[in-house]
Design an enzyme around this catalytic site. Structure first.
Site, PDB file in Angstrom:
ATOM      1  N   VAL A  23     119.989  66.036  40.529  1.00 33.47           N
ATOM      2  CA  VAL A  23     119.270  66.328  41.776  1.00 33.47           C
ATOM      3  C   VAL A  23     118.765  67.770  41.751  1.00 33.47           C
ATOM      4  O   VAL A  23     117.602  68.061  42.042  1.00 33.47           O
ATOM      5  CB  VAL A  23     120.198  66.118  43.000  1.00 33.47           C
ATOM      6  CG1 VAL A  23     119.461  66.468  44.272  1.00 33.47           C
ATOM      7  CG2 VAL A  23     120.691  64.684  43.030  1.00 33.47           C
ATOM      8  N   PRO A  43     128.993  75.896  37.810  1.00 36.22           N
ATOM      9  CA  PRO A  43     130.021  75.991  36.770  1.00 36.22           C
ATOM     10  C   PRO A  43     129.670  75.111  35.573  1.00 36.22           C
ATOM     11  O   PRO A  43     129.913  75.483  34.440  1.00 36.22           O
ATOM     12  CB  PRO A  43     131.286  75.476  37.451  1.00 36.22           C
ATOM     13  CG  PRO A  43     130.970  75.284  38.891  1.00 36.22           C
ATOM     14  CD  PRO A  43     129.502  75.363  39.082  1.00 36.22           C
ATOM     15  N   PRO A 227      88.342  39.202  39.488  1.00 35.46           N
ATOM     16  CA  PRO A 227      88.195  37.751  39.521  1.00 35.46           C
ATOM     17  C   PRO A 227      88.287  37.144  40.924  1.00 35.46           C
ATOM     18  O   PRO A 227      87.994  35.962  41.073  1.00 35.46           O
ATOM     19  CB  PRO A 227      89.357  37.266  38.653  1.00 35.46           C
ATOM     20  CG  PRO A 227      90.367  38.361  38.713  1.00 35.46           C
ATOM     21  CD  PRO A 227      89.632  39.643  38.935  1.00 35.46           C
ATOM     22  N   ASP A 250      76.176  39.024  43.617  1.00 33.87           N
ATOM     23  CA  ASP A 250      75.826  37.640  43.317  1.00 33.87           C
ATOM     24  C   ASP A 250      76.964  36.699  43.673  1.00 33.87           C
ATOM     25  O   ASP A 250      77.958  37.096  44.274  1.00 33.87           O
ATOM     26  CB  ASP A 250      75.343  37.483  41.873  1.00 33.87           C
ATOM     27  CG  ASP A 250      76.287  38.130  40.906  1.00 33.87           C
ATOM     28  OD1 ASP A 250      77.483  37.811  40.967  1.00 33.87           O
ATOM     29  OD2 ASP A 250      75.835  38.979  40.106  1.00 33.87           O
ATOM     30  N   LYS A 272      72.365  33.714  41.264  1.00 38.78           N
ATOM     31  CA  LYS A 272      72.946  33.451  39.956  1.00 38.78           C
ATOM     32  C   LYS A 272      73.813  32.218  39.938  1.00 38.78           C
ATOM     33  O   LYS A 272      74.908  32.224  39.412  1.00 38.78           O
ATOM     34  CB  LYS A 272      73.772  34.644  39.449  1.00 38.78           C
ATOM     35  CG  LYS A 272      72.932  35.782  38.944  1.00 38.78           C
ATOM     36  CD  LYS A 272      73.556  36.382  37.728  1.00 38.78           C
ATOM     37  CE  LYS A 272      72.571  37.296  37.047  1.00 38.78           C
ATOM     38  NZ  LYS A 272      73.184  38.243  36.156  1.00 38.78           N
ATOM     39  N   ASP A 305      84.471  41.804  35.117  1.00 36.20           N
ATOM     40  CA  ASP A 305      84.077  43.072  34.517  1.00 36.20           C
ATOM     41  C   ASP A 305      82.569  43.034  34.242  1.00 36.20           C
ATOM     42  O   ASP A 305      82.068  42.025  33.746  1.00 36.20           O
ATOM     43  CB  ASP A 305      84.840  43.270  33.203  1.00 36.20           C
ATOM     44  CG  ASP A 305      84.486  44.598  32.548  1.00 36.20           C
ATOM     45  OD1 ASP A 305      85.190  45.578  32.829  1.00 36.20           O
ATOM     46  OD2 ASP A 305      83.494  44.644  31.788  1.00 36.20           O
ATOM     47  N   ILE A 308      81.460  42.146  30.586  1.00 38.07           N
ATOM     48  CA  ILE A 308      81.895  40.923  29.911  1.00 38.07           C
ATOM     49  C   ILE A 308      81.135  39.747  30.520  1.00 38.07           C
ATOM     50  O   ILE A 308      81.364  39.385  31.673  1.00 38.07           O
ATOM     51  CB  ILE A 308      83.421  40.743  30.012  1.00 38.07           C
ATOM     52  CG1 ILE A 308      84.101  41.895  29.261  1.00 38.07           C
ATOM     53  CG2 ILE A 308      83.846  39.396  29.435  1.00 38.07           C
ATOM     54  CD1 ILE A 308      85.589  41.834  29.222  1.00 38.07           C
ATOM     55  N   THR A 333      88.681  41.269  34.107  1.00 38.04           N
ATOM     56  CA  THR A 333      87.846  40.141  33.718  1.00 38.04           C
ATOM     57  C   THR A 333      88.588  38.828  33.966  1.00 38.04           C
ATOM     58  O   THR A 333      89.830  38.800  34.015  1.00 38.04           O
ATOM     59  CB  THR A 333      87.414  40.293  32.250  1.00 38.04           C
ATOM     60  OG1 THR A 333      86.431  39.305  31.965  1.00 38.04           O
ATOM     61  CG2 THR A 333      88.591  40.120  31.295  1.00 38.04           C
ATOM     62  N   ALA A 334      87.806  37.753  34.131  1.00 45.03           N
ATOM     63  CA  ALA A 334      88.395  36.455  34.505  1.00 45.03           C
ATOM     64  C   ALA A 334      89.520  36.048  33.560  1.00 45.03           C
ATOM     65  O   ALA A 334      90.562  35.553  34.001  1.00 45.03           O
ATOM     66  CB  ALA A 334      87.312  35.386  34.530  1.00 45.03           C
ATOM     67  N   MET A 385      82.385  30.059  31.508  1.00 49.82           N
ATOM     68  CA  MET A 385      81.243  29.168  31.768  1.00 49.82           C
ATOM     69  C   MET A 385      81.333  27.899  30.918  1.00 49.82           C
ATOM     70  O   MET A 385      80.327  27.408  30.423  1.00 49.82           O
ATOM     71  CB  MET A 385      79.921  29.895  31.480  1.00 49.82           C
ATOM     72  CG  MET A 385      79.723  31.102  32.383  1.00 49.82           C
ATOM     73  SD  MET A 385      78.276  32.085  31.981  1.00 49.82           S
ATOM     74  CE  MET A 385      78.922  33.189  30.736  1.00 49.82           C
ATOM     75  N   GLY A 414      90.695  31.224  39.707  1.00 53.61           N
ATOM     76  CA  GLY A 414      91.855  32.028  39.340  1.00 53.61           C
ATOM     77  C   GLY A 414      92.044  33.239  40.237  1.00 53.61           C
ATOM     78  O   GLY A 414      91.071  33.831  40.669  1.00 53.61           O
TER      79      GLY A 414
HETATM   80  N1  SAH Z   1      81.821  39.213  34.309  1.00 54.84           N
HETATM   81  C1  SAH Z   1      82.693  38.119  34.610  1.00 54.84           C
HETATM   82  C2  SAH Z   1      82.285  36.831  33.942  1.00 54.84           C
HETATM   83  C3  SAH Z   1      80.952  36.312  34.384  1.00 54.84           C
HETATM   84  S1  SAH Z   1      80.592  34.764  33.656  1.00 54.84           S
HETATM   85  C4  SAH Z   1      84.123  38.497  34.209  1.00 54.84           C
HETATM   86  O1  SAH Z   1      84.344  39.488  33.537  1.00 54.84           O
HETATM   87  O2  SAH Z   1      85.021  37.777  34.609  1.00 54.84           O
HETATM   88  C5  SAH Z   1      81.141  33.649  34.887  1.00 54.84           C
HETATM   89  C6  SAH Z   1      82.356  32.874  34.407  1.00 54.84           C
HETATM   90  O3  SAH Z   1      83.525  33.631  34.571  1.00 54.84           O
HETATM   91  C7  SAH Z   1      82.633  31.636  35.202  1.00 54.84           C
HETATM   92  O4  SAH Z   1      81.832  30.559  34.762  1.00 54.84           O
HETATM   93  C8  SAH Z   1      84.080  31.380  34.901  1.00 54.84           C
HETATM   94  O5  SAH Z   1      84.247  30.790  33.638  1.00 54.84           O
HETATM   95  C9  SAH Z   1      84.619  32.783  34.800  1.00 54.84           C
HETATM   96  N2  SAH Z   1      85.265  33.206  36.049  1.00 54.84           N
HETATM   97  C10 SAH Z   1      84.942  34.245  36.816  1.00 54.84           C
HETATM   98  N3  SAH Z   1      85.783  34.370  37.857  1.00 54.84           N
HETATM   99  C11 SAH Z   1      86.694  33.380  37.733  1.00 54.84           C
HETATM  100  C12 SAH Z   1      87.829  32.979  38.477  1.00 54.84           C
HETATM  101  N4  SAH Z   1      88.219  33.614  39.592  1.00 54.84           N
HETATM  102  N5  SAH Z   1      88.539  31.908  38.050  1.00 54.84           N
HETATM  103  C13 SAH Z   1      88.177  31.250  36.946  1.00 54.84           C
HETATM  104  N6  SAH Z   1      87.120  31.595  36.194  1.00 54.84           N
HETATM  105  C14 SAH Z   1      86.373  32.637  36.577  1.00 54.84           C
END
Ligand code: SAH
Length: 460
Positions: A23, A43, A227, A250, A272, A305, A308, A333-334, A385, A414
């Site tokens: 401490v 001490p 996501p 989008d 999109k 992201d 990606i 990213t997803a 996708m 997700g």
């Molecule tokens: N830039 C995004 C991806 C864009 S492409 C990234 O980094 O996550 C779009 C695809 O991402 C979707 O067709 C699906 O396959 C995936 N995706 C994005 N969000 C998602 C989610 N919450 N749950 C499942 N798949 C997801």
């Protein structure tokens, strides 16, 4: 309210710490960080204190406390395990009007330690007047998230230009307005984005051109919104979301994420949907540039992201070509979000040493993939996708040598409350997708790691 918050100059002052355990070590470390001259009386001392003494960073007196220790001392901490000794130190120090802190005993303290948010030289101190240290810590955590780590560097930059600004704007209202513009504009943003030299040059220019109406420069923040679960946003994403005055988003941006953007901002939806791009990509690129040229702070908010499968690169190429300031904020990213929330580690020492991200987007009804690279052993495949093309995908993997019973998972929406995880194999997945009436967005994960879902799933 009977405690006055003050910030004490402690640099090169004599501070006494009585006690040498863990401490005491925490207090000593803090005092040294603020440049105090520390004397420790105990001490016996623990390894850390002994180490500092050995390095000559403090003076160590290996004995019990004596009143003489309080002579020529500016501040005292009592951190012994002996309540009677602590009380005696407090009494003697207060009689001599030396500020004293007895660790974990507010009744014996003449000053208390706040919870500190440190953005040197900026410091925020939180106190609940002793009511609840837990609450103070909670408040501190909240504030930590609100105050970017780079505020310290911002304060340093402002300090360097303080005299120049004073000379330029002798009148305080003008000066205040100038600094407000700095704090809310590109100078601060450049600094937060780690472009310290650019920020310094921009500040110099702002100061030099302050008389004429400076040209309004907007900027673009290309931000990954993650996501779906808004808790997965980065601090920087959230800050820029609340600062931008135009939001270009989008379909993939989840509603709860969008809800965290500034309420009075203008929102532009650029669609999109699959196979039906509401606004063509070139028009989005041009739109971002035009909005920024008009002086707006534009948030280009993307799902996951931006770099990606997000076409983020294309969007900033246009900006870069036109010299429009921009920054990119990564998002979860997803694949990372879905894998975590489905309890499917993308790599695992026993099952997969690599992981590839691919798009299963159909082009002219077919799929142009490097199948050989995909069917490698001990590898996880995350397919974006891919739902529409799930049949040719699974067939293609099997045709190129992957086992029919290779585990596969489909994660629908997700990280969102409606998340659904469907488990099967390469052979069964197309049927599962059809029967399950899968909704977008959904991600496919193929590989042995999918087996772990059964044990590791945690998100319901
Ligand atoms: N830039 C995004 C991806 C864009 S492409 C990234 O980094 O996550 C779009 C695809 O991402 C979707 O067709 C699906 O396959 C995936 N995706 C994005 N969000 C998602 C989610 N919450 N749950 C499942 N798949 C997801």
């Amino acid at each position: 309210m009977n405690q006055l918050p003050i910030f004490l100059h402690i640099n090169d002052r004599d501070c006494l710490v009585v006690g040498g355990g863990p401490v005491a070590a925490r207090k000593i470390e803090m005092l040294m960080r603020y440049g105090a001259r520390v004397t420790v009386v105990a001490p016996q001392v623990g390894a850390r204190v002994a180490g500092w003494a050995g390095e000559g960073r403090l003076r160590l007196l290996n004995r019990g406390f004596e009143p003489v220790d309080l002579e020529a001392c500016d501040l005292v901490y009592a951190a012994t395990s002996d309540a009677a000794v602590n009380e005696r130190i407090s009494r003697l120090a207060q009689a001599r009007r030396i500020p004293v802190n007895v660790v974990d005993n507010p009744a014996l303290c003449s000053f208390v330690m706040p919870s500190i948010i440190d953005r040197d030289p900026v410091q925020v101190a939180v106190s609940t007047g002793g009511a609840s240290p837990v609450l103070a810590r909670l408040l501190r955590t909240r504030l930590e998230t609100l105050i970017p780590a780079s505020y310290g560097r911002l304060a340093q930059l402002m300090a360097r230009f303080r005299a120049a600004a004073r000379a330029r704007f002798p009148e305080s209202t003008q000066r205040r307005r100038f600094w407000e513009q700095v704090l809310h504009g590109p100078v601060a943003e450049m600094l937060f984005a780690g472009q310290d030299h650019a920020a310094e040059r921009a500040l110099e220019a702002a100061l030099a051109n302050a008389d004429e109406h400076p040209p309004v420069t907007g900027e673009v923040y290309l931000v990954g919104g993650g996501p779906g679960d808004p808790d997965l946003l980065t601090f920087r994403a959230l800050r820029l979301m609340q600062q931008a005055d135009v939001i270009v988003y989008d379909r993939l941006v989840a509603e709860p994420v969008l809800a965290l953007t500034r309420k009075d901002a203008q929102r532009i939806y650029v669609g999109k949907e699959r196979s039906q791009h509401t606004v063509p990509q070139e028009e989005i690129n041009a739109l971002l540039a035009r909005l920024a040229r008009d002086g707006h702070r534009v948030l280009r908010l993307k799902g996951g992201d931006p770099f990606i499968f997000g076409r983020g690169g294309e969007e900033i190429e246009t900006l870069s070509a036109e010299g429009i300031p921009f920054q990119v904020v990564p998002g979860i990213t997803a694949a990372a979000g879905c894998a975590s929330y489905a309890g499917i580690p993308l790599t695992h020492r026993d099952f997969a040493q690599s992981c590839v991200f691919v798009t299963g987007h159909l082009k002219d009804g077919g799929m142009d993939l490097n199948w050989q690279a995909l069917v490698q052993p001990r590898q996880t495949i995350a397919i974006y996708m891919g739902v529409h093309g799930v049949e040719p995908l699974c067939e293609g993997l099997i045709a190129h040598g992957m086992r029919q019973d290779m585990p596969a998972a489909l994660i629908e929406r997700g990280t969102m409350p409606q998340q659904r995880v469907l488990i099967g194999t390469l052979a069964t997945m197309p049927g599962i997708v059809k029967a399950g009436e899968v909704q977008p967005p959904s991600l496919l994960i193929v590989g042995e790691v999918v087996r772990l879902h059964e044990k590791l799933a945690w998100f319901a």
